[in-house]
Design a protein around this motif. Structure first.
Motif, PDB file in Angstrom:
ATOM      1  N   GLY A  23      23.801  92.064  13.777  1.00 24.57           N
ATOM      2  CA  GLY A  23      24.683  91.244  12.961  1.00 24.57           C
ATOM      3  C   GLY A  23      23.893  90.557  11.865  1.00 24.57           C
ATOM      4  O   GLY A  23      23.122  89.640  12.148  1.00 24.57           O
ATOM      5  N   VAL A  24      24.086  90.996  10.624  1.00 25.27           N
ATOM      6  CA  VAL A  24      23.284  90.500   9.500  1.00 25.27           C
ATOM      7  C   VAL A  24      23.489  89.005   9.286  1.00 25.27           C
ATOM      8  O   VAL A  24      22.533  88.253   9.140  1.00 25.27           O
ATOM      9  CB  VAL A  24      23.624  91.272   8.203  1.00 25.27           C
ATOM     10  CG1 VAL A  24      22.868  90.680   7.023  1.00 25.27           C
ATOM     11  CG2 VAL A  24      23.274  92.743   8.364  1.00 25.27           C
TER      12      VAL A  24
ATOM     13  N   VAL B 253      21.372  83.621   9.307  1.00 26.20           N
ATOM     14  CA  VAL B 253      21.573  82.170   9.448  1.00 26.20           C
ATOM     15  C   VAL B 253      20.633  81.574  10.494  1.00 26.20           C
ATOM     16  O   VAL B 253      20.053  80.509  10.294  1.00 26.20           O
ATOM     17  CB  VAL B 253      23.042  81.855   9.803  1.00 26.20           C
ATOM     18  CG1 VAL B 253      23.209  80.384  10.176  1.00 26.20           C
ATOM     19  CG2 VAL B 253      23.945  82.204   8.619  1.00 26.20           C
ATOM     20  N   LEU B 254      20.471  82.267  11.610  1.00 28.59           N
ATOM     21  CA  LEU B 254      19.661  81.735  12.705  1.00 28.59           C
ATOM     22  C   LEU B 254      18.188  82.123  12.614  1.00 28.59           C
ATOM     23  O   LEU B 254      17.315  81.349  13.013  1.00 28.59           O
ATOM     24  CB  LEU B 254      20.218  82.213  14.049  1.00 28.59           C
ATOM     25  CG  LEU B 254      21.657  81.802  14.385  1.00 28.59           C
ATOM     26  CD1 LEU B 254      22.077  82.410  15.703  1.00 28.59           C
ATOM     27  CD2 LEU B 254      21.787  80.284  14.425  1.00 28.59           C
ATOM     28  N   GLY B 255      17.912  83.323  12.100  1.00 32.05           N
ATOM     29  CA  GLY B 255      16.546  83.833  12.143  1.00 32.05           C
ATOM     30  C   GLY B 255      15.741  83.705  10.871  1.00 32.05           C
ATOM     31  O   GLY B 255      14.511  83.665  10.916  1.00 32.05           O
TER      32      GLY B 255
ATOM     33  N   ILE C 129      14.350  79.494  19.458  1.00 35.37           N
ATOM     34  CA  ILE C 129      15.364  78.759  20.216  1.00 35.37           C
ATOM     35  C   ILE C 129      16.752  79.030  19.643  1.00 35.37           C
ATOM     36  O   ILE C 129      17.720  79.259  20.388  1.00 35.37           O
ATOM     37  CB  ILE C 129      15.071  77.246  20.199  1.00 35.37           C
ATOM     38  CG1 ILE C 129      13.745  76.952  20.919  1.00 35.37           C
ATOM     39  CG2 ILE C 129      16.210  76.451  20.834  1.00 35.37           C
ATOM     40  CD1 ILE C 129      13.268  75.510  20.785  1.00 35.37           C
ATOM     41  N   LEU C 130      16.860  79.023  18.304  1.00 42.67           N
ATOM     42  CA  LEU C 130      18.140  79.283  17.646  1.00 42.67           C
ATOM     43  C   LEU C 130      18.635  80.696  17.930  1.00 42.67           C
ATOM     44  O   LEU C 130      19.818  80.914  18.210  1.00 42.67           O
ATOM     45  CB  LEU C 130      18.008  79.077  16.126  1.00 42.67           C
ATOM     46  CG  LEU C 130      17.783  77.640  15.648  1.00 42.67           C
ATOM     47  CD1 LEU C 130      17.534  77.609  14.141  1.00 42.67           C
ATOM     48  CD2 LEU C 130      18.981  76.767  15.998  1.00 42.67           C
ATOM     49  N   LEU C 131      17.718  81.675  17.891  1.00 45.18           N
ATOM     50  CA  LEU C 131      18.098  83.066  18.155  1.00 45.18           C
ATOM     51  C   LEU C 131      18.526  83.259  19.606  1.00 45.18           C
ATOM     52  O   LEU C 131      19.496  83.965  19.891  1.00 45.18           O
ATOM     53  CB  LEU C 131      16.931  83.998  17.810  1.00 45.18           C
ATOM     54  CG  LEU C 131      16.644  84.177  16.312  1.00 45.18           C
ATOM     55  CD1 LEU C 131      15.344  84.956  16.115  1.00 45.18           C
ATOM     56  CD2 LEU C 131      17.799  84.882  15.614  1.00 45.18           C
ATOM     57  N   ALA C 132      17.796  82.609  20.524  1.00 44.99           N
ATOM     58  CA  ALA C 132      18.150  82.705  21.943  1.00 44.99           C
ATOM     59  C   ALA C 132      19.519  82.093  22.208  1.00 44.99           C
ATOM     60  O   ALA C 132      20.326  82.618  22.983  1.00 44.99           O
ATOM     61  CB  ALA C 132      17.079  81.997  22.784  1.00 44.99           C
ATOM     62  N   TRP C 133      19.797  80.974  21.535  1.00 42.24           N
ATOM     63  CA  TRP C 133      21.091  80.322  21.666  1.00 42.24           C
ATOM     64  C   TRP C 133      22.209  81.173  21.052  1.00 42.24           C
ATOM     65  O   TRP C 133      23.278  81.327  21.626  1.00 42.24           O
ATOM     66  CB  TRP C 133      21.055  78.962  20.982  1.00 42.24           C
ATOM     67  CG  TRP C 133      22.399  78.306  20.866  1.00 42.24           C
ATOM     68  CD1 TRP C 133      23.105  77.653  21.836  1.00 42.24           C
ATOM     69  CD2 TRP C 133      23.221  78.271  19.680  1.00 42.24           C
ATOM     70  NE1 TRP C 133      24.309  77.209  21.343  1.00 42.24           N
ATOM     71  CE2 TRP C 133      24.404  77.569  20.027  1.00 42.24           C
ATOM     72  CE3 TRP C 133      23.062  78.757  18.390  1.00 42.24           C
ATOM     73  CZ2 TRP C 133      25.421  77.351  19.100  1.00 42.24           C
ATOM     74  CZ3 TRP C 133      24.081  78.539  17.462  1.00 42.24           C
ATOM     75  CH2 TRP C 133      25.240  77.845  17.833  1.00 42.24           C
ATOM     76  N   GLY C 134      21.924  81.776  19.888  1.00 39.44           N
ATOM     77  CA  GLY C 134      22.949  82.537  19.175  1.00 39.44           C
ATOM     78  C   GLY C 134      23.312  83.848  19.831  1.00 39.44           C
ATOM     79  O   GLY C 134      24.435  84.334  19.677  1.00 39.44           O
TER      80      GLY C 134
END
Length: 208
Positions: free
Chosen positions: A122-123, A128-130, A201-206
């Motif tokens: 998902g681009v 946004v997160l990565g 952390i953001l990627l793991a959450w997303g």
């Protein structure tokens, strides 16, 4: 006025437009790269292999994935800092070679977006997160380095065409060193901290 205050005043006065202009150019290059790869239906694995080669090969990438967070941070920070330093060093050559670094970094964003899309991540969410959290600091730092390089390059041209009588080059190099120390280094430090500690952390959450 202290050296630090003078450096930030000079930055504010000269580089605000450059950040906007080169930011737009960078987005155009990134989008053009993504569209070009999509239209050409380039194999995602080939792109990943190319990026891995740029990072030192498969073994180097695997070694990076095993590193502790502080080691990852140091690797990211030193690499990004070297990009800025390389841009400034290339500016000493009386040709706009420093623009190659900017174009490559912009194209890399498009390549990463293409990989994300091709692997089903998902681009938008991945961007946004990565990318966005650290990129919002990292990319302006590279653009500022480009703008500084342009001023150095321009001063070198004036120095050459004035038959080595124009002394502006010394002033611009001194300003560039101060901006490398007081602007680019702290900026890349913050970007590296975000990419190393917050982005995972953001990627793991997303993607949980």
């Amino acid at each position: 006025m202290t050296i630090i205050q003078s450096t930030y005043q000079d930055l504010k006065g000269h580089y605000k437009k450059a950040i906007i202009q080169f930011g737009i150019i960078g987005v155009i290059i990134a989008v053009a790269t993504y569209v070009g790869l999509s239209v050409g239906k380039v194999d995602v694995m080939k792109i990943m292999e190319q990026i891995m080669d740029m990072l030192g090969g498969k073994e180097a990438v695997e070694e990076l994935s095993k590193q502790e967070r502080h080691e990852t941070f140091w690797h990211i920070f030193s690499n990004n800092w070297m990009v800025c330093a390389q841009v400034l060093l290339l500016a000493l050559i009386p040709l706009p070679l420093y623009m190659i670094t900017f174009a490559v970094n912009s194209a890399m964003i498009g390549m990463v977006a293409y990989i994300m899309h091709g692997t089903g991540q998902g681009v938008f969410k991945s961007f946004v997160l990565g990318i966005l959290p650290h990129g919002i600091i990292e990319l302006p730092m590279i653009i500022i380095a480009i703008a500084i390089a342009m001023k150095i390059n321009n001063a070198i041209y004036k120095w050459i065409f004035s038959k080595f009588q124009n002394n502006q080059i010394g002033t611009e190099i001194k300003k560039a060193l101060l901006q490398l120390i007081f602007v680019l280094t702290p900026g890349m430090l913050v970007a590296g901290l975000i990419e190393s500690y917050i982005t995972p952390i953001l990627l793991a959450w997303g993607y949980r």
